[in-house]
Design an enzyme around this catalytic site. Structure first.
Site, short mmCIF file in Angstrom:
data_model
loop_
_atom_site.label_atom_id
_atom_site.label_comp_id
_atom_site.label_asym_id
_atom_site.label_seq_id
_atom_site.Cartn_x
_atom_site.Cartn_y
_atom_site.Cartn_z
N TRP A 1 0.83 -1.21 0.00
CA TRP A 1 0.00 0.00 0.00
C TRP A 1 0.86 1.26 0.00
O TRP A 1 0.52 2.25 -0.66
CB TRP A 1 -0.99 -0.03 1.17
CG TRP A 1 -2.01 -1.09 0.93
CD1 TRP A 1 -2.11 -2.31 1.55
CD2 TRP A 1 -3.04 -1.07 -0.08
NE1 TRP A 1 -3.14 -3.03 0.99
CE2 TRP A 1 -3.73 -2.30 0.00
CE3 TRP A 1 -3.44 -0.13 -1.03
CZ2 TRP A 1 -4.80 -2.62 -0.83
CZ3 TRP A 1 -4.51 -0.45 -1.86
CH2 TRP A 1 -5.18 -1.68 -1.75
N ASP B 1 -1.73 6.99 6.30
CA ASP B 1 -2.80 6.14 5.79
C ASP B 1 -3.10 5.12 6.89
O ASP B 1 -2.31 4.22 7.14
CB ASP B 1 -2.34 5.44 4.51
CG ASP B 1 -3.36 4.44 3.97
OD1 ASP B 1 -4.43 4.28 4.60
OD2 ASP B 1 -3.09 3.81 2.93
N LYS C 1 -12.67 -1.48 6.83
CA LYS C 1 -11.94 -2.47 7.63
C LYS C 1 -12.28 -2.33 9.11
O LYS C 1 -12.56 -3.29 9.78
CB LYS C 1 -10.43 -2.34 7.39
CG LYS C 1 -10.05 -2.58 5.93
CD LYS C 1 -8.59 -2.34 5.68
CE LYS C 1 -8.24 -2.28 4.20
NZ LYS C 1 -8.42 -3.55 3.49
#
Length: 362
Positions: free
Chosen positions: A103, A173, A197
């Site tokens: 990511w 993030d 999530k």
């Protein structure tokens, strides 16, 4: 009531049964309006209350200072990978990244489209099985900001502490670990997270940003990609993902009812310990992927001796009601995602299944 799966999906991920049941109860008639929240004008006072309520509860639970804005946007964290450099990477400056895996790399590559970028530290030589030591992070003198990926869902690594960046803006993030533990928000200029999530369903992205960073956005970028557009309009410039925001609000109430974020961290530690113990006490039958000091409380990654054995584990676990234990296709292996809403019972059941599978195959 049908049996609930042992849901270890990496995202969209488990939601608390109580939250789903409340949404079900209110689905056709929200707040005695005779309408579903899905049918309602986002300009109505009823929806504004939902929008404002979710923002203020997030502020309360996460300890967000008053000089930060909370935005509910669309497009996932992946859109933020572009929006951040579009808005904050000014000419003559460099966007710096700590490269910790899949990511972080996506965020880094997207920023390269908009200006100068630099890798401030990386654990690539170790196949991203750890978070680089904080004192190894070299921030360029001309850095516009330093970007970190708080938790790498694919590799199963997580920052235990965040770098002190001085005058350089720190951007995080936190898509896969927001609200899983207390964080000093004031250490960051911006925190962003896809909700699917830890905070709710897919469709809404949370951005927590210091006001001075987004007071004005460059006039050369599209209206919808400008942070100041959304700040000025309280995230209601266009039709927001209203049902997703409503569910985020319910999820935040659930976290509060369970004792808040510090209680959530203890709960997460208790349940992931069951699975990490199953790995560590297996005599090498299970091998954890992440370095011990970088282990994630959200994504537990592990391997078995052969791919064939891993396939058997995945297949047999599915037959026992476990969902989502295959590792990401880019790295293989096995992965249990243990986000906030995953119950302790699911982790206990997985630890027991692991012990029993080892007995039969060890």
């Amino acid at each position: 009531m049908t049996n609930r799966a042992y849901n270890f999906n990496a995202g969209p991920a488990a939601l608390p049964l109580e939250v789903l049941q409340q949404a079900q109860q209110e689905f056709t008639d929200f707040a005695e309006t005779g309408m579903s929240i899905m049918e309602m004008s986002h300009r109505s006072s009823v929806f504004e209350e939902v929008n404002d309520g979710a923002q203020s509860l997030l502020r309360e639970l996460f300890g967000i200072p008053s000089n930060y804005k909370v935005l509910f946007l669309q497009g996932g964290a992946s859109t933020q990978f572009a929006m951040i450099p579009m808005n904050l990477l000014t000419p003559g400056k460099t966007a710096a990244f700590v490269h910790t895996g899949s990511w972080a790399e996506k965020a880094y590559k997207e920023a390269q489209l908009f200006g100068s970028t630099a890798i401030a530290a990386t654990s690539e030589a170790d196949k991203f099985n750890r978070i680089p030591a904080l004192n190894d992070i070299q921030i360029p003198a001309d850095a516009a900001y330093l970007h970190v990926t708080s938790n790498e869902t694919i590799e199963g690594t997580q920052y235990a502490a965040y770098p002190q960046t001085g005058d350089v803006t720190l951007i995080g993030d936190m898509s896969s670990d927001i609200l899983s533990r207390p964080v000093d928000v004031s250490q960051f200029g911006m925190i962003y997270a896809g909700a699917q999530k830890n905070l709710g369903p897919s469709g809404v992205t949370i951005v927590i940003v210091r006001e001075d960073l987004v007071a004005t956005s460059p006039k050369t970028i599209p209206t919808m990609m400008r942070y100041d557009t959304h700040v000025k309009n309280n995230s209601l410039y266009n039709t927001p993902p209203s049902f997703s925001i409503y569910l985020v609000g319910l999820m935040l109430k659930w976290v509060k009812a369970r004792g808040g974020v510090a209680a959530m961290e203890q709960f997460n530690r208790d349940k992931t310990k069951l699975i990490y113990d199953a790995i560590d006490q297996s005599g090498g039958f299970y091998r954890g992927f992440a370095d011990a000091g970088s282990r994630s409380l959200m994504n537990i990654t592990f391997r078995l001796a052969t791919e064939e054995l891993e396939k058997r584990f995945a297949k047999e676990s599915e037959q026992q009601g476990f969902v989502g234990l295959k590792g990401h296709r880019s790295v293989g292996g096995l992965r249990a995602s243990t986000y906030n809403a995953v119950p302790l019972e699911s982790c206990k059941a997985l630890a027991e299944f692991m012990a029993e599978f080892q007995k039969r195959n060890g």
